[in-house]
Design a protein around this motif. Structure first.
Motif, PDB file in Angstrom:
ATOM      1  N   GLY A 208       0.911  -1.155   0.050  1.00 36.18           N
ATOM      2  CA  GLY A 208      -0.019   0.055  -0.037  1.00 36.18           C
ATOM      3  C   GLY A 208       0.974   1.264  -0.127  1.00 36.18           C
ATOM      4  N   MET A 209       0.102   2.284  -0.199  1.00 37.72           N
ATOM      5  CA  MET A 209       0.930   3.633  -0.198  1.00 37.72           C
ATOM      6  C   MET A 209       1.612   4.107   1.015  1.00 37.72           C
ATOM      7  SD  MET A 209      -1.762   6.260  -2.097  1.00 37.72           S
ATOM      8  CE  MET A 209      -1.294   7.330  -0.708  1.00 37.72           C
ATOM      9  N   SER A 210       2.751   4.576   0.834  1.00 36.85           N
ATOM     10  CA  SER A 210       3.720   4.838   1.728  1.00 36.85           C
ATOM     11  C   SER A 210       4.037   3.718   2.736  1.00 36.85           C
ATOM     12  CB  SER A 210       3.032   6.067   2.808  1.00 36.85           C
ATOM     13  OG  SER A 210       3.963   6.446   3.691  1.00 36.85           O
ATOM     14  N   SER A 211       3.881   2.541   2.549  1.00 31.24           N
ATOM     15  CA  SER A 211       4.193   1.351   3.438  1.00 31.24           C
ATOM     16  C   SER A 211       5.787   1.097   3.393  1.00 31.24           C
ATOM     17  CB  SER A 211       3.395   0.020   3.193  1.00 31.24           C
ATOM     18  OG  SER A 211       3.901  -0.178   1.765  1.00 31.24           O
ATOM     19  N   ILE A 212       6.309   0.511   4.592  1.00 33.68           N
ATOM     20  CA  ILE A 212       8.026   0.386   4.724  1.00 33.68           C
ATOM     21  C   ILE A 212       7.962  -0.986   4.679  1.00 33.68           C
ATOM     22  CG2 ILE A 212       9.924   1.063   6.043  1.00 33.68           C
ATOM     23  CD1 ILE A 212       8.509   3.605   6.727  1.00 33.68           C
ATOM     24  N   SER A 213       9.136  -1.288   3.888  1.00 34.22           N
ATOM     25  CA  SER A 213       9.474  -2.925   4.280  1.00 34.22           C
ATOM     26  C   SER A 213      10.944  -2.841   4.786  1.00 34.22           C
ATOM     27  CB  SER A 213       9.497  -3.696   2.821  1.00 34.22           C
ATOM     28  OG  SER A 213       8.048  -3.747   2.401  1.00 34.22           O
ATOM     29  N   GLN A 214      11.245  -3.955   5.522  1.00 23.32           N
ATOM     30  CA  GLN A 214      12.496  -4.330   6.079  1.00 23.32           C
ATOM     31  C   GLN A 214      12.954  -5.890   5.739  1.00 23.32           C
ATOM     32  OE1 GLN A 214      12.470  -3.592  10.356  1.00 23.32           O
ATOM     33  NE2 GLN A 214      14.504  -4.499  10.541  1.00 23.32           N
ATOM     34  N   VAL A 215      14.128  -6.067   5.414  1.00 24.18           N
ATOM     35  CA  VAL A 215      14.650  -7.346   5.475  1.00 24.18           C
ATOM     36  C   VAL A 215      16.186  -6.953   6.084  1.00 24.18           C
ATOM     37  CG1 VAL A 215      13.601  -8.171   3.599  1.00 24.18           C
ATOM     38  CG2 VAL A 215      15.624  -6.815   3.199  1.00 24.18           C
ATOM     39  N   PRO A 216      16.844  -8.140   6.619  1.00 27.95           N
ATOM     40  CA  PRO A 216      18.105  -7.823   7.097  1.00 27.95           C
ATOM     41  C   PRO A 216      19.219  -6.687   6.654  1.00 27.95           C
ATOM     42  CG  PRO A 216      17.640 -10.000   7.282  1.00 27.95           C
ATOM     43  CD  PRO A 216      16.553  -9.244   6.262  1.00 27.95           C
ATOM     44  N   ASP A 217      18.941  -6.914   5.222  1.00 29.22           N
ATOM     45  CA  ASP A 217      19.961  -5.829   4.668  1.00 29.22           C
ATOM     46  C   ASP A 217      19.579  -4.642   3.765  1.00 29.22           C
ATOM     47  OD1 ASP A 217      22.244  -7.613   5.372  1.00 29.22           O
ATOM     48  OD2 ASP A 217      21.631  -8.843   3.594  1.00 29.22           O
ATOM     49  N   ALA A 218      18.224  -4.305   4.059  1.00 28.64           N
ATOM     50  CA  ALA A 218      17.517  -3.309   3.342  1.00 28.64           C
ATOM     51  C   ALA A 218      16.256  -2.725   3.973  1.00 28.64           C
ATOM     52  CB  ALA A 218      17.229  -3.639   1.755  1.00 28.64           C
ATOM     53  N   TYR A 219      15.843  -1.499   3.735  1.00 25.86           N
ATOM     54  CA  TYR A 219      14.823  -1.040   3.978  1.00 25.86           C
ATOM     55  C   TYR A 219      14.161  -0.463   2.413  1.00 25.86           C
ATOM     56  CZ  TYR A 219      16.172  -0.985   8.954  1.00 25.86           C
ATOM     57  OH  TYR A 219      16.770  -1.270  10.259  1.00 25.86           O
ATOM     58  N   TRP A 220      12.927  -0.197   2.422  1.00 26.60           N
ATOM     59  CA  TRP A 220      12.354   0.502   1.326  1.00 26.60           C
ATOM     60  C   TRP A 220      10.958   0.750   1.551  1.00 26.60           C
ATOM     61  CZ3 TRP A 220      13.368  -4.912   1.270  1.00 26.60           C
ATOM     62  CH2 TRP A 220      12.112  -5.498   0.914  1.00 26.60           C
ATOM     63  N   GLN A 221      10.408   2.080   1.061  1.00 32.22           N
ATOM     64  CA  GLN A 221       9.384   2.410   1.143  1.00 32.22           C
ATOM     65  C   GLN A 221       8.484   2.959  -0.191  1.00 32.22           C
ATOM     66  OE1 GLN A 221       9.327   6.482   2.969  1.00 32.22           O
ATOM     67  NE2 GLN A 221       7.186   6.290   3.862  1.00 32.22           N
ATOM     68  N   ASN A 222       7.261   2.387  -0.285  1.00 27.82           N
ATOM     69  CA  ASN A 222       6.410   2.714  -1.519  1.00 27.82           C
ATOM     70  C   ASN A 222       6.090   4.146  -1.525  1.00 27.82           C
ATOM     71  OD1 ASN A 222       6.483  -0.231  -1.883  1.00 27.82           O
ATOM     72  ND2 ASN A 222       4.481  -0.272  -1.108  1.00 27.82           N
ATOM     73  N   GLU A 223       5.605   4.620  -2.861  1.00 31.32           N
ATOM     74  CA  GLU A 223       5.360   5.767  -2.975  1.00 31.32           C
ATOM     75  C   GLU A 223       3.905   6.241  -1.884  1.00 31.32           C
ATOM     76  OE1 GLU A 223       6.547   8.094  -5.237  1.00 31.32           O
ATOM     77  OE2 GLU A 223       7.690   7.013  -6.382  1.00 31.32           O
ATOM     78  N   LYS A 224       4.325   7.586  -1.749  1.00 34.80           N
ATOM     79  CA  LYS A 224       3.415   8.179  -0.638  1.00 34.80           C
ATOM     80  C   LYS A 224       2.307   9.011  -1.748  1.00 34.80           C
ATOM     81  CE  LYS A 224       6.828   9.375   2.674  1.00 34.80           C
ATOM     82  NZ  LYS A 224       7.452  10.429   3.421  1.00 34.80           N
ATOM     83  N   ASP A 225       2.429   9.286  -2.703  1.00 37.30           N
ATOM     84  CA  ASP A 225       1.815   9.952  -3.450  1.00 37.30           C
ATOM     85  C   ASP A 225       0.692   9.012  -4.480  1.00 37.30           C
ATOM     86  OD1 ASP A 225       1.029  12.824  -5.179  1.00 37.30           O
ATOM     87  OD2 ASP A 225       1.490  11.210  -6.765  1.00 37.30           O
ATOM     88  N   LEU A 226      -0.554   9.524  -4.237  1.00 33.01           N
ATOM     89  CA  LEU A 226      -1.657   8.357  -4.614  1.00 33.01           C
ATOM     90  C   LEU A 226      -1.343   8.295  -6.576  1.00 33.01           C
ATOM     91  CD1 LEU A 226      -4.139   6.594  -4.319  1.00 33.01           C
ATOM     92  CD2 LEU A 226      -5.578   8.647  -4.751  1.00 33.01           C
ATOM     93  N   VAL A 227      -1.125   9.286  -7.051  1.00 30.58           N
ATOM     94  CA  VAL A 227      -0.953   9.291  -8.579  1.00 30.58           C
ATOM     95  C   VAL A 227       0.197   8.546  -8.860  1.00 30.58           C
ATOM     96  CG1 VAL A 227      -0.710  10.789 -10.739  1.00 30.58           C
ATOM     97  CG2 VAL A 227      -2.320  11.431  -9.118  1.00 30.58           C
ATOM     98  N   LYS A 228       1.383   8.732  -8.090  1.00 30.53           N
ATOM     99  CA  LYS A 228       2.701   8.199  -8.596  1.00 30.53           C
ATOM    100  C   LYS A 228       2.370   6.483  -8.153  1.00 30.53           C
ATOM    101  CE  LYS A 228       5.759  11.734  -7.910  1.00 30.53           C
ATOM    102  NZ  LYS A 228       6.804  12.293  -6.905  1.00 30.53           N
ATOM    103  N   TYR A 229       1.827   6.262  -7.050  1.00 30.92           N
ATOM    104  CA  TYR A 229       1.441   4.921  -6.621  1.00 30.92           C
ATOM    105  C   TYR A 229       0.739   4.168  -7.761  1.00 30.92           C
ATOM    106  CZ  TYR A 229       0.229   0.990  -3.677  1.00 30.92           C
ATOM    107  OH  TYR A 229      -0.116  -0.165  -3.087  1.00 30.92           O
ATOM    108  N   TYR A 230      -0.198   4.634  -8.056  1.00 27.27           N
ATOM    109  CA  TYR A 230      -1.195   3.834  -9.019  1.00 27.27           C
ATOM    110  C   TYR A 230      -0.568   3.808 -10.507  1.00 27.27           C
ATOM    111  CZ  TYR A 230      -4.904   2.905  -5.937  1.00 27.27           C
ATOM    112  OH  TYR A 230      -5.580   2.211  -4.801  1.00 27.27           O
ATOM    113  N   GLY A 231       0.289   5.044 -10.659  1.00 30.03           N
ATOM    114  CA  GLY A 231       0.947   5.047 -11.941  1.00 30.03           C
ATOM    115  C   GLY A 231       1.909   3.936 -12.139  1.00 30.03           C
ATOM    116  N   SER A 232       2.770   3.697 -11.099  1.00 27.22           N
ATOM    117  CA  SER A 232       3.618   2.551 -11.018  1.00 27.22           C
ATOM    118  C   SER A 232       3.031   1.074 -10.975  1.00 27.22           C
ATOM    119  CB  SER A 232       4.398   2.744  -9.677  1.00 27.22           C
ATOM    120  OG  SER A 232       5.448   3.796  -9.584  1.00 27.22           O
ATOM    121  N   LEU A 233       1.875   1.087 -10.444  1.00 28.16           N
ATOM    122  CA  LEU A 233       1.229  -0.277 -10.614  1.00 28.16           C
ATOM    123  C   LEU A 233       0.777  -0.497 -11.993  1.00 28.16           C
ATOM    124  CD1 LEU A 233      -0.769  -0.094  -7.216  1.00 28.16           C
ATOM    125  CD2 LEU A 233       1.300  -1.618  -7.822  1.00 28.16           C
ATOM    126  N   ASP A 234      -0.108   0.702 -12.468  1.00 28.14           N
ATOM    127  CA  ASP A 234      -0.694   0.579 -14.038  1.00 28.14           C
ATOM    128  C   ASP A 234       0.379   0.234 -14.868  1.00 28.14           C
ATOM    129  OD1 ASP A 234      -3.164   1.128 -12.720  1.00 28.14           O
ATOM    130  OD2 ASP A 234      -3.041   3.085 -13.412  1.00 28.14           O
TER     131      ASP A 234
END
Length: 193
Positions: free
Chosen positions: A62-88
């Motif tokens: 989902g939007m703005s969600s953060i993930s973590q594995v032992p060697d990395a962190y990452w965050q999804n897009e916070k902006d709705l248009v960018k988020y759905y644009g990437s998914l589309d």
């Protein structure tokens, strides 16, 4: 006022040992796995809070969600248009990521032990991390002097322990070991009190 409210909540929830104060805003019944893990010094912590499951991969969706594995962190897009644009476009909606260095891992473990165990044993940490802990963190250990003067920590030659009052300031104490923090006026994470 926030500090007084927290103090009142802690007093009320822990009276008659109904709940154990785990730390920050976490409480558990004395027989709960969180309380048991804390007593055994096996409690864990990740960016979401206290846990009994150390090293678990965390995947945010989902939007703005953060993930973590032992060697990395990452965050999804916070902006709705960018988020759905990437998914589309059939792409992962990744906004930013961070690869964890060995130094980050050393500091992450140190901060976690402070926040979970409310103490550090330098010899144990040296063995756990494969470093000379007291030398590696000489500057940070020295900077705990202000907390000690205020009665928030007790230091010895072999370690440090957070006092009961210090538990109210555990984030501040743990932040001593974080070498990535921006100046106080520029910080965007949650306030410590």
């Amino acid at each position: 006022m926030k500090l007084q409210l927290l103090k009142t909540v802690i007093e009320r929830l822990t009276e008659d040992q109904k709940y154990v104060y785990i730390g920050m805003d976490h409480f558990a019944r004395p027989e709960d796995e969180l309380a048991v893990a804390q007593r055994r010094k096996e409690l864990q912590r990740n960016f979401q809070g206290y846990s009994t499951r150390g090293g678990a991969d965390i995947y945010g969706f989902g939007m703005s969600s953060i993930s973590q594995v032992p060697d990395a962190y990452w965050q999804n897009e916070k902006d709705l248009v960018k988020y759905y644009g990437s998914l589309d476009a059939g792409q992962v909606p990744l906004a930013r990521g961070y690869l964890v260095t060995e130094e980050d891992k050393i500091r992450r473990e140190t901060i976690m032990r402070v926040m979970c165990d409310l103490s550090l044993d330098y010899a144990s940490m040296s063995q756990r991390l494969g470093i000379n802990f007291a030398s590696h963190f000489e500057r940070e250990i020295e900077s705990l002097g202000g907390f000690e003067s205020d009665g928030l920590v007790r230091r010895t030659g072999s370690g440090m322990e957070v006092s009961d009052t210090g538990r109210l300031f555990i984030r501040n104490i743990a932040m001593t070991f974080d070498n990535t923090l921006a100046p106080v006026s520029e910080r965007k994470h949650s306030r410590t009190i």
